[in-house]
Design a protein around this motif. Structure first.
Motif, PDB file in Angstrom:
ATOM      1  N   GLU A 253      -4.453   2.960   2.416  1.00  0.00           N
ATOM      2  CA  GLU A 253      -4.957   1.518   2.575  1.00  0.00           C
ATOM      3  C   GLU A 253      -5.956   1.470   3.844  1.00  0.00           C
ATOM      4  O   GLU A 253      -6.772   0.510   3.646  1.00  0.00           O
ATOM      5  CB  GLU A 253      -3.829   0.596   2.545  1.00  0.00           C
ATOM      6  CG  GLU A 253      -2.836   0.583   3.567  1.00  0.00           C
ATOM      7  CD  GLU A 253      -1.487   1.187   3.226  1.00  0.00           C
ATOM      8  OE1 GLU A 253      -0.450   0.891   3.596  1.00  0.00           O
ATOM      9  OE2 GLU A 253      -1.550   2.314   2.239  1.00  0.00           O
TER      10      GLU A 253
ATOM     11  N   GLY B   2       0.817  -1.228   0.152  1.00  0.00           N
ATOM     12  CA  GLY B   2      -0.021   0.016  -0.033  1.00  0.00           C
ATOM     13  C   GLY B   2       0.851   1.198   0.046  1.00  0.00           C
ATOM     14  O   GLY B   2       1.906   1.291  -0.394  1.00  0.00           O
TER      15      GLY B   2
ATOM     16  N   ILE C 288      -2.597   0.057  -3.870  1.00  0.00           N
ATOM     17  CA  ILE C 288      -3.660  -0.430  -3.113  1.00  0.00           C
ATOM     18  C   ILE C 288      -4.864  -0.952  -4.440  1.00  0.00           C
ATOM     19  O   ILE C 288      -5.362  -2.063  -4.099  1.00  0.00           O
ATOM     20  CB  ILE C 288      -4.386   0.893  -2.536  1.00  0.00           C
ATOM     21  CG1 ILE C 288      -3.650   1.034  -1.291  1.00  0.00           C
ATOM     22  CG2 ILE C 288      -5.809   0.381  -1.814  1.00  0.00           C
ATOM     23  CD1 ILE C 288      -3.858   2.516  -0.711  1.00  0.00           C
TER      24      ILE C 288
END
Length: 399
Positions: A64, A29, A35
């Motif tokens: 994230e 992330g 993501i």
């Protein structure tokens, strides 16, 4: 492609029972470029294995922690940060945070007992994948860029699969582990041609006038925003409509530039990017790997302005890979403030070049990446379950 363990499974076969739901950890992330692929992979796993149990591992206070729960998945945050290449004194706490994250991920993996662990890049993927490899859990890396980061290059030595989007990645990774899959993209982008009427209605644009879509990423890009400021009147006076995504950091600062202007849509974040793509005749964008993968599927003429503020200048490498195939125009970040408007105008006036760029970039697009990556994830999950069963049997036998 078969691993040694898969060969052993074929030889011993009968002990593998394949009971219960597939268990997968997906880690990484920090940016949308990590993501969105992670969520796309998770969605494809759930589409094929509705009872699959999926756990995300990300970094605390990164995007994230908001985007993953919004997509319907559970996530655990690690107190981990990336290497600060500009302010080295801020790296003092890095070893301590990394050590704590390694302890946390080791405990987490033992408790969740995944069949396979997937790394998509970003701060959290390093401790998660490293711990999984130490615990002999099969691991898969999803590398989005043409120039891999240090983390994935280190993790690749013990990874079981490495899914890539560019050719000649054996310069960085063991050739026998590489599978070309392309990068996962958001599914709503796969068919934008049917959305053009909806797009003009949604953004309140005139379908008889050309549209330029200008994006600098979710947070924004100063050079692109200044380029728009400097060329906005020029573009509007020459008959363009402009969709301008400023990014959250720059929206208020750029707002006065939009005052009183017609044929301009100014946004901090493009929430219906599929419709923005559908309306556009020309797209100006940063050169993040996932954005490029989306643009290849969209198949519109593109001007890429790579960010110089990323690890190892990988956005420039991404953009060069396209411009070398005459699939995009590369406009450097330092030239963008002064040359953005003229570059857009020059491209629009050259119909043949626009057609050629569209044809060449569209040839590089794929909509099957999520499917192909999940094929590999599920193969490794089968290996992981076989290994777990063997360990249980050996423990029961006192071996």
């Amino acid at each position: 492609m078969e691993t040694l363990v898969e060969n052993q499974m074929e030889q011993t076969g009968s002990s593998f029972r394949n009971e219960g739901p597939v268990r997968v950890i997906i880690s990484g992330g920090g940016t949308g470029g990590h993501i969105f692929p992670a969520i796309a992979i998770a969605n494809e796993i759930k589409r094929r294995k509705a009872d699959a149990e999926i756990l995300f591992v990300g970094a605390e206070n990164r995007m994230e922690m908001e985007k993953v729960p919004a997509a319907g998945y559970r996530i655990v945050g690690l107190n981990v940060v990336g290497l600060n290449r500009k302010q080295w004194w801020k790296n003092f706490s890095l070893p301590f945070k990394l050590a704590k994250s390694l302890r946390q991920t080791r405990k987490l993996i033992k408790e969740f007992a995944p069949d396979v662990v997937v790394g998509v890049g970003g701060y959290a993927s390093a401790p998660t994948l490293y711990s999984a490899q130490k615990l002999h859990i099969p691991t898969l890396l999803q590398e989005q860029n043409s120039l891999p980061g240090i983390t994935n290059r280190m993790l690749a030595k013990k990874a079981d699969r490495i899914c890539v989007d560019y050719d000649e990645m054996d310069r960085f990774f063991p050739k026998e582990k590489i599978v070309w899959t392309g990068n996962p993209i958001r599914q709503d982008i796969s068919d934008i041609n049917s959305k053009r009427d909806e797009a003009f209605s949604f953004y309140k644009l005139d379908p008889s006038m050309p549209v330029v879509l200008i994006m600098g990423g979710s947070l924004g890009a100063l050079s692109i925003n200044v380029g728009v400021q400097n060329s906005l009147d020029y573009l509007l006076e020459n008959g363009f409509q402009v969709i301008w995504q400023t990014g959250k950091y720059y929206y208020q600062r750029m707002l006065p530039s939009a005052d009183g202007k017609e044929h301009l849509v100014m946004l901090d974040f493009v929430r219906r990017v599929d419709l923005a793509y559908a309306a556009a005749d020309i797209i100006v964008s940063r050169a993040g790997a996932i954005t490029i993968s989306e643009l290849c599927v969209v198949g519109k003429p593109v001007i890429l302005v790579p960010s110089p503020n990323v690890a190892e200048d990988h956005q420039t490498k991404n953009a060069q890979a396209l411009s070398a195939k005459n699939a995009a125009i590369l406009l450097s970040d330092d030239r963008c403030p002064q040359e953005l408007g003229k570059t857009v105008m020059s491209l629009y006036q050259d119909t043949r070049r626009r057609e050629l760029l569209s044809q060449n970039i569209a040839r590089m697009g794929t909509t099957t990446a999520s499917r192909d990556i999940v094929d590999e994830v599920l193969k490794l999950a089968k290996v992981g379950r076989w290994q777990k069963e063997n360990r249980k049997e050996n423990k029961a036998k006192g071996k």
